[in-house]
Design an enzyme around this catalytic site. Structure first.
Site, PDB file in Angstrom:
ATOM      1  N   ASP A  28       0.839  -1.185   0.000  1.00 48.43           N
ATOM      2  CA  ASP A  28       0.000   0.000   0.000  1.00 48.43           C
ATOM      3  C   ASP A  28       0.880   1.243   0.000  1.00 48.43           C
ATOM      4  O   ASP A  28       2.043   1.194   0.425  1.00 48.43           O
ATOM      5  CB  ASP A  28      -0.905   0.022   1.228  1.00 48.43           C
ATOM      6  CG  ASP A  28      -2.134  -0.849   1.055  1.00 48.43           C
ATOM      7  OD1 ASP A  28      -2.434  -1.218  -0.094  1.00 48.43           O
ATOM      8  OD2 ASP A  28      -2.789  -1.164   2.061  1.00 48.43           O
ATOM      9  N   ARG A  87      -1.462  -0.672  -8.663  1.00 47.51           N
ATOM     10  CA  ARG A  87      -2.821  -0.218  -8.370  1.00 47.51           C
ATOM     11  C   ARG A  87      -2.797   1.303  -8.403  1.00 47.51           C
ATOM     12  O   ARG A  87      -2.057   1.944  -7.646  1.00 47.51           O
ATOM     13  CB  ARG A  87      -3.293  -0.680  -6.996  1.00 47.51           C
ATOM     14  CG  ARG A  87      -4.717  -0.166  -6.667  1.00 47.51           C
ATOM     15  CD  ARG A  87      -5.009  -0.221  -5.187  1.00 47.51           C
ATOM     16  NE  ARG A  87      -5.077  -1.584  -4.701  1.00 47.51           N
ATOM     17  CZ  ARG A  87      -4.910  -1.942  -3.422  1.00 47.51           C
ATOM     18  NH1 ARG A  87      -4.631  -1.020  -2.523  1.00 47.51           N
ATOM     19  NH2 ARG A  87      -4.993  -3.201  -3.060  1.00 47.51           N
TER      20      ARG A  87
END
Length: 302
Positions: A123, A174
């Site tokens: 992340d 992402r």
């Protein structure tokens, strides 16, 4: 001004109220909660990424505990035969304490995932950790770990350049808009500017799909969703060359339509005892979320 006023009230909001609003977006307190959500989503054609809530850890013992919790997630995904992968919060695993300590914890997770033929994704947190997170990602790929990806944020002005530098690694990225409050010196503030940079960055990734890049398209923005649907059709991409991603509890009907149309979908499925800290931090980082919570408390979002 209104949203900032609501943020000032967050410390006195009863936990029961915050939970009543936040539980729609959080699987629950335990890994079993995330497993049950994942099974349901899998049965309905969606994949998930499971995240152990927690970030900005400053104690070594806590970082080790968070790492071990993520190892348990990997083992559970494998044992339960879930269509899912692990999201890794770098600072939760000690990257903010010491680079080598954090890297070894993260590497342990990615290595375990590789042994189990599973995937992990780093992340992206706020801007002080952008360079160091990308350093971890590059080092993992250079050491032969092809089962990991990273997150980039379109509201940061540097993101297009970051994608360019990652392309030789055949990156799995992402792409999201970003949630943290950042300086206008480094981040776009206008919604159209953020959206336009998202399109520009996504175009770059998709143009490099033939060279090994893989986009995970994380957005709930209808304009962007329609742009992406047109783009993947125009480029002739097959469903194994990209995936959409959405948050648990957000735009469920739109998600189902995307899945029904043949697109792959990953649903971010967080769990953990740190739900309260996670929720209140998000409100403070983005006052618009606090305003949304307050309206929901009054029933204005029904």
């Amino acid at each position: 001004m209104f949203n900032k006023l609501i943020v000032s009230m967050v410390p006195i909001m009863p936990k029961s109220i915050v939970w009543a609003i936040g539980k729609k977006y959080i699987a629950g307190l335990t890994l079993n909660d995330a497993v049950q959500y994942t099974k349901e989503l899998n049965n309905n054609g969606s994949e998930t990424t499971i995240d152990v809530l927690g970030e900005f850890v400053t104690e070594i013992e806590r970082a080790i505990k968070e790492r071990d919790a993520s190892l348990n997630v990997l083992e559970t995904i494998y044992n339960e035969k879930l269509t899912s992968y692990l999201s890794i919060k770098p600072t939760s695993n000690g990257l903010g304490i010491d680079f080598n300590f954090g890297y070894e914890n993260i590497k342990m997770l990615v290595d375990k995932a590789k042994q189990l033929n599973l995937f992990c994704r780093l992340d992206m947190e706020n801007s002080p950790y952008t360079d160091i997170t990308l350093k971890v990602y590059r080092k993992l790929v250079e050491e032969g770990y092809d089962n990991c990806g990273v997150v980039l944020q379109s509201y940061l002005k540097r993101t297009y350049s970051d994608i360019e530098t990652l392309l030789p690694l055949k990156p799995n990225i992402r792409l999201c808009k970003g949630i943290y409050i950042e300086s206008p010196d480094i981040a776009y503030k206008d919604k159209d500017d953020i959206r336009n940079n998202y399109k520009k960055c996504l175009q770059l990734i998709i143009d490099n799909v033939p060279n090994g890049a893989f986009p995970e398209i994380a957005t709930h923005d209808e304009q962007l969703l329609q742009f992406v649907e047109h783009l993947v059709l125009e480029k002739g991409l097959t469903s194994d060359q990209y995936t959409f991603a959405m948050l648990l509890g957000v735009r469920d009907e739109r998600r189902k339509k995307l899945v029904s149309a043949g697109h792959r979908m990953v649903v971010y499925t967080p769990f953990g005892e740190d739900w309260y800290g996670y929720s209140t931090r998000r409100m403070k980082e983005n006052p618009e979320i606090a305003g949304h919570v307050f309206k929901a408390m009054l029933g204005f979002n029904k």
